[in-house]
Design a protein around this motif. Structure first.
Motif, PDB file in Angstrom:
ATOM      1  N   VAL A  15       0.811  -1.216   0.000  1.00 54.44           N
ATOM      2  CA  VAL A  15       0.000   0.000   0.000  1.00 54.44           C
ATOM      3  C   VAL A  15       0.847   1.270   0.000  1.00 54.44           C
ATOM      4  N   PHE A  16       2.172   1.106  -0.004  1.00 53.22           N
ATOM      5  CA  PHE A  16       3.069   2.267   0.061  1.00 53.22           C
ATOM      6  C   PHE A  16       4.292   1.961  -0.795  1.00 53.22           C
ATOM      7  N   GLY A  17       4.013   1.606  -2.064  1.00 52.61           N
ATOM      8  CA  GLY A  17       5.082   1.086  -2.892  1.00 52.61           C
ATOM      9  C   GLY A  17       5.385  -0.334  -2.478  1.00 52.61           C
ATOM     10  N   SER A  18       6.627  -0.736  -2.584  1.00 53.21           N
ATOM     11  CA  SER A  18       7.033  -2.079  -2.189  1.00 53.21           C
ATOM     12  C   SER A  18       7.259  -2.123  -0.682  1.00 53.21           C
ATOM     13  N   VAL A  19       6.459  -2.939   0.008  1.00 56.68           N
ATOM     14  CA  VAL A  19       6.552  -3.077   1.461  1.00 56.68           C
ATOM     15  C   VAL A  19       7.133  -4.455   1.766  1.00 56.68           C
ATOM     16  N   ILE A  20       8.192  -4.484   2.536  1.00 53.63           N
ATOM     17  CA  ILE A  20       8.899  -5.728   2.853  1.00 53.63           C
ATOM     18  C   ILE A  20       8.635  -6.088   4.307  1.00 53.63           C
ATOM     19  N   GLY A  21       8.224  -7.314   4.543  1.00 51.64           N
ATOM     20  CA  GLY A  21       8.006  -7.796   5.896  1.00 51.64           C
ATOM     21  C   GLY A  21       9.137  -8.698   6.337  1.00 51.64           C
ATOM     22  N   GLU A  22       9.670  -8.452   7.537  1.00 53.89           N
ATOM     23  CA  GLU A  22      10.677  -9.349   8.077  1.00 53.89           C
ATOM     24  C   GLU A  22      10.026 -10.677   8.461  1.00 53.89           C
ATOM     25  N   GLU A  23      10.837 -11.661   8.762  1.00 56.86           N
ATOM     26  CA  GLU A  23      10.329 -12.994   9.086  1.00 56.86           C
ATOM     27  C   GLU A  23       9.362 -12.937  10.258  1.00 56.86           C
ATOM     28  N   GLU A  24       8.279 -13.702  10.163  1.00 56.80           N
ATOM     29  CA  GLU A  24       7.273 -13.745  11.225  1.00 56.80           C
ATOM     30  C   GLU A  24       7.916 -14.187  12.534  1.00 56.80           C
ATOM     31  N   PHE A  25       7.560 -13.511  13.616  1.00 56.07           N
ATOM     32  CA  PHE A  25       8.187 -13.852  14.895  1.00 56.07           C
ATOM     33  C   PHE A  25       7.185 -14.170  15.999  1.00 56.07           C
ATOM     34  N   SER A  26       5.960 -13.673  15.920  1.00 57.60           N
ATOM     35  CA  SER A  26       5.056 -13.852  17.054  1.00 57.60           C
ATOM     36  C   SER A  26       4.428 -15.238  17.098  1.00 57.60           C
ATOM     37  N   ARG A  27       4.051 -15.780  15.940  1.00 51.25           N
ATOM     38  CA  ARG A  27       3.555 -17.151  15.822  1.00 51.25           C
ATOM     39  C   ARG A  27       2.463 -17.464  16.854  1.00 51.25           C
ATOM     40  N   ARG A  28       1.490 -16.565  16.906  1.00 57.14           N
ATOM     41  CA  ARG A  28       0.292 -16.738  17.729  1.00 57.14           C
ATOM     42  C   ARG A  28       0.602 -16.760  19.232  1.00 57.14           C
ATOM     43  N   ARG A  29       1.730 -16.225  19.631  1.00 56.41           N
ATOM     44  CA  ARG A  29       2.078 -16.180  21.049  1.00 56.41           C
ATOM     45  C   ARG A  29       1.790 -14.798  21.626  1.00 56.41           C
ATOM     46  N   GLY A  30       1.234 -14.760  22.847  1.00 55.26           N
ATOM     47  CA  GLY A  30       1.116 -13.502  23.546  1.00 55.26           C
ATOM     48  C   GLY A  30       2.497 -12.915  23.787  1.00 55.26           C
ATOM     49  N   HIS A  31       2.609 -11.594  23.684  1.00 58.25           N
ATOM     50  CA  HIS A  31       3.931 -10.994  23.745  1.00 58.25           C
ATOM     51  C   HIS A  31       3.836  -9.492  23.941  1.00 58.25           C
ATOM     52  N   PHE A  32       4.962  -8.884  24.211  1.00 55.77           N
ATOM     53  CA  PHE A  32       5.169  -7.461  23.990  1.00 55.77           C
ATOM     54  C   PHE A  32       6.560  -7.298  23.405  1.00 55.77           C
ATOM     55  N   LEU A  33       6.854  -6.092  22.944  1.00 52.54           N
ATOM     56  CA  LEU A  33       8.143  -5.788  22.340  1.00 52.54           C
ATOM     57  C   LEU A  33       8.835  -4.690  23.132  1.00 52.54           C
ATOM     58  N   THR A  34      10.140  -4.652  23.045  1.00 56.70           N
ATOM     59  CA  THR A  34      10.898  -3.478  23.464  1.00 56.70           C
ATOM     60  C   THR A  34      11.730  -3.009  22.285  1.00 56.70           C
ATOM     61  N   LEU A  35      11.906  -1.705  22.202  1.00 58.01           N
ATOM     62  CA  LEU A  35      12.725  -1.096  21.157  1.00 58.01           C
ATOM     63  C   LEU A  35      13.839  -0.312  21.835  1.00 58.01           C
ATOM     64  N   GLU A  36      15.061  -0.640  21.497  1.00 54.95           N
ATOM     65  CA  GLU A  36      16.227  -0.014  22.098  1.00 54.95           C
ATOM     66  C   GLU A  36      16.807   1.007  21.119  1.00 54.95           C
ATOM     67  N   PHE A  37      16.911   2.261  21.566  1.00 55.51           N
ATOM     68  CA  PHE A  37      17.381   3.336  20.714  1.00 55.51           C
ATOM     69  C   PHE A  37      18.709   3.883  21.222  1.00 55.51           C
ATOM     70  N   ASN A  38      19.646   4.040  20.308  1.00 58.72           N
ATOM     71  CA  ASN A  38      20.906   4.736  20.560  1.00 58.72           C
ATOM     72  C   ASN A  38      21.149   5.726  19.422  1.00 58.72           C
ATOM     73  N   ALA A  39      22.114   6.606  19.611  1.00 61.60           N
ATOM     74  CA  ALA A  39      22.457   7.604  18.603  1.00 61.60           C
ATOM     75  C   ALA A  39      23.872   7.369  18.100  1.00 61.60           C
TER      76      ALA A  39
END
Length: 444
Positions: A385-409
Motif C-alpha cells: 500500500v506504500f510502494g514495495s513493502v517488505i516484511g521481516e520474518e514472522e516472529f510472534s507465531r500466535r504467542r502472547g507478547h510485547f516488544l521493546t525497542l532499544e534506541f541509541n544515537a
C-alpha cells in the motif's frame, strides 16, 4: 488493592502521575504523594466517577515539575502517614545515549484480555525482564480493556445502560488492580510512564459503527452514542483524555502520539478532526531527525472486510485522511517508525520513504499481550500500500507478547533501533526472547 498509582506521561523534567482510590473513604487533608525526597499534598482536585458524589473511584492526575532528566523517582501515596500505594517513574533523557551506552528503551504492547490471564503472566513477564532490558517508557496502543467481551454477555439487548456502566467500570477495576505474588497487570502499569492510545475494545469491536460481536447492542445510533460516551468517560478516568496529537523529543528522535479512535467519525468519515490531523503533517514536515509515530491501528493494511451491515474498519477505510497521511509521511526528510498494535500478531515491515534521501518508513506491530477468545491472530504479510513493502520474518507465531525497542544515537542526526520480542510466560514457564529482524536498524 483499593489505592493505585499509575504513572502517565514522563518527559525530561516533568511527569504526570495518576492516583486513584477504589471503594475507599479517606481524608484528602492528610493525603500526599511522595516522589523521591519530595512530596505534594493531595487535599484537593479529586474527581469522582461516576460523578455526583456517588463515585466508586476517586482519582486525580498529579503534575510533577522541576525533575531531573533520566532520573528514577520512587512514588508513594501516603494517607495519614501510612503508605497505601507505590510505583516508580523515570524521566526521559534529552538526547539518546551514544552507541555503547545503555539504550533508551521503549515498551510496545496492545490487546490485554485480563480474564484469560488469571495468573498475571503478562505482568510477571514484565517484572522478570532483566534490569538492563526494562523500559524507560511504555506505549500501550489500545485494547487495554475489552468492554464488549465475552459477547454472550450482550445477547440480551434489554439489559440497561446502568448494567453496562457497572460492568464496564468493573472491567477496568479488574485489570488495573490485577496483582499476583509474581505478576499481574498492575505491576506493569505502576512501573514507569504509560503513554496510552485507545482502540475499539475500549468501546466495542468496530466502534463507533455497528459492532461485529455485539450487533444487537449497537444496532441503533442512539445506543452507540451512549456507549461511546461511556467509553470516553472511562478512558478519560483511567487512561488519559486525548487531545490533538502531541510530540516530544529525545534528540535526534522525535515521538508523535496520535489518537485515532476516541473522536473517530461514523461511517468511515474521519479518524480525527481535520485540525488535529494536520498536527501529524506539521510534525512530519518539520522533523530534524528520525521520527516515531504512535497509532492505534496499522498503516500497512488493506481496507476492512464487510460482515453483513457492518464493516471492520481500519485506517485505509478512512480514505481521504489515509491518503493524506501518506502525503504527510512522504513530506518528511527523515526516516519514520510507526508503532502500533490491534491485529493480534506481531510484525516488522518497512518501505522506502524518500528514495532520493535514502529514508525508510518502518512499521512495528505488537499484539496481543493476552489474546481474547476467538480473536484470531493469523499472521498477514504487509500489503503493498506504500510502494514495495517488505516484511521481516514472522516472529510472534500466535504467542502472547510485547516488544521493546532499544534506541541509541550513532551520530548527532541519526538513531539506531533494535527490536526485541518478549513472549508471555506460559504455565509458569518463560520463553526465550529474541531479536526481531536484521536489527539494529539505522534511522536517518
Amino acid at each position: 488493592m483499593p489505592f493505585l498509582i499509575v504513572p502517565n506521561e514522563a518527559f525530561g523534567d516533568t511527569a504526570t502521575i495518576w492516583v486513584g482510590a477504589i471503594d475507599e473513604n479517606f481524608d484528602p487533608a492528610v493525603t500526599v504523594l511522595e516522589y523521591g525526597s519530595n512530596q505534594i499534598p493531595l487535599n484537593a482536585n479529586w474527581i469522582d466517577y461516576p460523578p455526583g458524589g456517588q463515585g466508586r473511584i476517586r482519582y486525580q492526575r498529579v503534575p510533577l515539575s522541576n525533575l531531573q532528566p533520566r532520573t528514577r523517582y520512587d512514588l508513594v501515596l501516603r494517607i495519614g502517614g501510612v503508605a497505601r500505594a507505590d510505583g516508580v517513574v523515570t524521566t526521559i533523557p534529552y538526547r539518546l545515549p551514544s552507541v555503547g551506552e545503555p539504550p533508551f528503551i521503549v515498551f510496545l504492547g496492545s490487546c490485554f484480555y485480563g480474564r484469560e490471564d488469571p495468573s498475571g503472566y503478562v505482568g510477571q513477564t514484565y517484572v522478570d525482564l532483566p534490569t538492563a532490558a526494562k523500559p524507560d517508557i511504555k506505549f500501550l496502543c489500545g485494547d487495554q480493556v475489552y468492554l464488549d467481551n465475552p459477547p454472550q454477555d450482550f445477547i440480551n439487548p434489554l439489559r440497561s445502560h446502568e448494567w453496562l456502566k457497572a460492568r464496564s467500570l468493573q472491567t477496568y477495576v479488574n485489570n488495573w488492580t490485577q496483582y499476583t505474588q509474581a505478576g499481574g497487570f498492575n505491576r506493569l502499569l505502576k512501573h514507569n510512564a504509560n503513554f496510552f492510545t485507545s482502540d475499539d475494545h475500549e468501546f466495542w469491536n468496530n466502534a463507533p459503527d455497528i459492532g461485529l460481536n455485539v450487533p444487537l447492542w449497537t444496532a441503533k445510533e442512539s445506543s452507540r452514542d451512549k456507549w461511546m460516551q461511556l467509553g470516553r468517560e472511562l478512558y478519560s478516568a483511567f487512561q488519559t483524555t486525548p487531545g490533538f496529537p502531541f510530540s516530544f523529543a529525545v534528540e535526534p528522535l522525535s515521538f508523535c502520539v496520535a489518537e485515532t479512535r476516541f473522536n473517530r467519525g461514523k461511517g468511515g468519515s474521519s479518524l480525527m478532526v481535520p485540525e488535529a490531523f494536520e498536527r501529524i503533517g506539521e510534525w512530519a514536515r518539520t522533523l530534524k531527525g528520525p521520527g516515531v509515530l504512535v497509532l492505534g491501528q496499522p498503516f500497512f493494511a488493506n481496507a476492512g472486510s464487510r460482515f453483513g451491515q457492518a464493516k471492520d474498519r481500519g485506517l485505509p477505510d478512512y480514505a481521504q485522511q489515509y491518503e493524506q497521511l501518506k502525503q504527510y509521511l512522504r513530506s518528511s526528510s527523515h526516516s519514520i517508525v510507526i508503532l502500533t498494535g490491534d491485529v493480534h500478531y506481531g510484525r516488522l515491515s518497512y518501505a522506502t520513504l524518500r528514495p532520493e534521501l535514502g529514508t525508510r518508513l518502518y512499521e512495528v506491530i505488537s499484539s496481543p499481550m493476552q489474546l481474547v477468545p476467538g480473536g484470531g491472530g493469523e499472521y498477514e504479510k504487509p500489503p503493498q500500500v506504500f510502494g514495495s513493502v517488505i516484511g521481516e520474518e514472522e516472529f510472534s507465531r500466535r504467542r502472547g507478547h510485547f516488544l521493546t525497542l532499544e534506541f541509541n544515537a550513532p551520530s548527532a542526526q541519526r538513531a539506531s533501533m533494535l527490536v526485541r520480542f518478549w513472549p508471555i510466560i506460559q504455565k509458569g514457564v518463560p520463553s526465550q526472547a529474541q531479536i526481531v529482524g536484521k536489527g539494529p536498524y539505522e534511522l536517518i
